[in-house]
Design a protein around this motif. Structure first.
Motif, short mmCIF file in Angstrom:
data_model
loop_
_atom_site.label_atom_id
_atom_site.label_comp_id
_atom_site.label_asym_id
_atom_site.label_seq_id
_atom_site.Cartn_x
_atom_site.Cartn_y
_atom_site.Cartn_z
N LEU A 78 -10.39 -6.37 7.88
CA LEU A 78 -11.65 -7.54 8.43
C LEU A 78 -12.09 -8.65 6.91
CD1 LEU A 78 -13.17 -9.85 10.45
CD2 LEU A 78 -14.84 -8.22 9.14
N TYR A 79 -12.00 -7.83 5.58
CA TYR A 79 -12.28 -8.41 4.86
C TYR A 79 -10.69 -9.52 4.99
CZ TYR A 79 -12.30 -9.04 -0.58
OH TYR A 79 -12.36 -9.46 -1.92
N TRP A 80 -9.22 -8.68 4.38
CA TRP A 80 -8.71 -9.03 3.97
C TRP A 80 -8.60 -10.33 5.13
CZ3 TRP A 80 -6.81 -3.51 3.47
CH2 TRP A 80 -6.70 -3.44 2.60
N LEU A 81 -8.46 -10.39 6.55
CA LEU A 81 -8.50 -11.34 7.12
C LEU A 81 -8.55 -12.93 6.48
CD1 LEU A 81 -7.28 -12.61 9.89
CD2 LEU A 81 -9.36 -11.40 10.63
N ILE A 82 -10.38 -12.17 6.12
CA ILE A 82 -11.20 -13.88 6.00
C ILE A 82 -10.18 -14.69 4.65
CG2 ILE A 82 -13.20 -13.96 4.94
CD1 ILE A 82 -14.89 -12.37 6.77
N TRP A 85 -1.35 -1.32 1.88
CA TRP A 85 -2.56 -0.11 2.54
C TRP A 85 -1.91 0.53 3.84
CZ3 TRP A 85 -6.56 3.00 2.96
CH2 TRP A 85 -7.07 3.72 4.44
N GLN A 86 -1.17 -0.20 4.24
CA GLN A 86 -1.02 0.12 5.94
C GLN A 86 0.56 0.67 5.51
OE1 GLN A 86 0.24 -3.29 8.03
NE2 GLN A 86 -1.86 -4.18 8.43
N VAL A 87 1.49 0.75 4.68
CA VAL A 87 2.08 1.71 3.89
C VAL A 87 1.81 2.88 3.60
CG1 VAL A 87 4.02 2.50 2.40
CG2 VAL A 87 4.20 -0.22 3.32
N SER A 88 0.74 3.11 3.64
CA SER A 88 0.31 4.31 3.03
C SER A 88 -0.06 5.21 4.20
CB SER A 88 -1.28 4.71 2.09
OG SER A 88 -2.25 3.42 2.73
N GLN A 89 -0.65 4.27 5.79
CA GLN A 89 -0.85 4.53 6.91
C GLN A 89 0.06 5.00 7.26
OE1 GLN A 89 -4.26 5.20 7.20
NE2 GLN A 89 -4.13 5.20 4.63
N GLU A 140 0.25 -8.26 -0.65
CA GLU A 140 0.45 -7.52 -0.65
C GLU A 140 0.03 -5.31 -0.94
OE1 GLU A 140 4.19 -10.03 -3.86
OE2 GLU A 140 2.03 -8.93 -4.80
N ARG A 141 -1.28 -6.59 -1.27
CA ARG A 141 -2.39 -5.82 -0.62
C ARG A 141 -2.53 -4.22 0.50
NH1 ARG A 141 -6.86 -5.83 -4.37
NH2 ARG A 141 -7.40 -3.80 -3.43
N LEU A 142 -2.81 -5.82 1.43
CA LEU A 142 -2.39 -5.16 2.90
C LEU A 142 -1.47 -4.44 3.32
CD1 LEU A 142 -3.83 -5.17 6.29
CD2 LEU A 142 -3.26 -7.47 6.58
N LEU A 143 -0.43 -5.46 2.16
CA LEU A 143 1.03 -4.24 2.83
C LEU A 143 0.80 -2.58 2.57
CD1 LEU A 143 3.56 -4.15 4.04
CD2 LEU A 143 4.53 -5.22 2.21
N PRO A 170 8.63 -4.18 9.08
CA PRO A 170 8.97 -5.73 9.77
C PRO A 170 8.65 -5.14 11.27
CG PRO A 170 11.51 -4.76 8.49
CD PRO A 170 10.53 -3.20 9.12
N THR A 171 8.64 -5.01 11.63
CA THR A 171 8.27 -5.46 13.41
C THR A 171 6.80 -5.03 13.44
OG1 THR A 171 9.24 -3.40 14.29
CG2 THR A 171 10.14 -5.47 14.13
N ASP A 172 6.10 -4.35 12.60
CA ASP A 172 4.56 -3.86 12.20
C ASP A 172 3.40 -5.34 12.52
OD1 ASP A 172 5.26 -1.34 13.41
OD2 ASP A 172 4.85 -0.79 11.28
N TYR A 173 2.70 -4.87 13.71
CA TYR A 173 2.50 -6.35 12.90
C TYR A 173 1.49 -6.20 11.13
CZ TYR A 173 2.86 -7.21 18.05
OH TYR A 173 3.27 -7.36 19.26
N VAL A 174 0.64 -7.44 11.04
CA VAL A 174 0.33 -7.60 9.81
C VAL A 174 -1.60 -6.70 9.76
CG1 VAL A 174 -0.51 -9.04 8.22
CG2 VAL A 174 1.43 -9.30 8.85
N PHE A 175 -1.75 -7.44 11.09
CA PHE A 175 -3.28 -7.55 11.39
C PHE A 175 -3.32 -5.64 11.68
CE2 PHE A 175 -3.24 -11.33 8.62
CZ PHE A 175 -4.26 -10.52 7.35
#
Length: 202
Positions: A54-58, A119-123, A114-117, A128-133
């Motif tokens: 949510l923080y990144w989305l805003i 974080w997601q890679v660590s999870q 880049e911060r969000l990406l 490419p086909t994964d959703y950003v949010f």
């Protein structure tokens, strides 16, 4: 023509939203905030927690001009980081409301992405086909409902009223309106037609 501008946030309120969103990560939302959902109490219990996204989305929406509905379908393959004379993201989103041109973001959106990406890679996400949010949520209709719960809660925590000075209610969509309003106020004589086209609006 009757003008009914959408509610938006001031710069101060935007900062308050960000601070509240950061403080609230991991907090469970009061059931009364979201129990009106037709999807049932079980779903509310599972998803009524403020996510880190949510923080990144805003920040992303205020620097990216998108509609909330674009968030549902934005995948990493739609995002290109441009580092040239100017630094920005080019978003090649699927067509919405008969608009299919790319959206160019402001530079802060690059840092957010880049911060969000990372974080997601660590999870285990970030392909490419994964959703950003909220990539873990495959029911994409539920994504906006989840964010609405979280956003309403965050507004309450930030002490920001639901209505703007013009009386219009403020929702997740108000981040898009704030994005364009900030550019008109602080964008150094931004061209209105260019702004409208970039935001995929008339």
């Amino acid at each position: 023509v009757t003008n009914k501008p959408r509610g938006s946030f001031t710069v101060t309120e935007y900062r308050q939203l960000l601070q509240a969103a950061k403080r609230s990560i991991g907090q469970r939302i009061a059931i009364k905030t979201s129990i009106g959902s037709k999807r049932g109490r079980d779903l509310v219990d599972r998803y009524a927690v403020v996510s880190q996204d949510l923080y990144w989305l805003i920040r992303f929406m205020v620097n990216g001009f998108m509609r909330p509905s674009d968030i549902k379908f934005l995948q990493h393959q739609h995002v290109t980081v441009i580092r040239a004379k100017h630094i920005y993201l080019r978003l090649n989103l699927p067509e919405t409301k008969k608009h299919d041109k790319p959206i160019v973001t402001l530079q802060p959106a690059v840092h957010v992405y880049e911060r969000l990406l990372a974080w997601q890679v660590s999870q285990g996400y970030g392909k490419p086909t994964d959703y950003v949010f909220l990539p873990e949520q495959q029911n994409r209709d539920l994504v906006l409902e989840t964010y609405r719960w979280q956003f309403t809660w965050t507004q309450q925590q930030a002490g920001i009223g639901r209505n703007a000075a013009n009386g219009q209610s403020r929702t997740l969509y108000s981040l898009r309106h704030s994005s364009m309003t900030f550019r008109l106020l602080y964008g150094r004589r931004v061209d209105l037609l260019t702004l409208a086209r970039n935001a995929r609006t008339s």
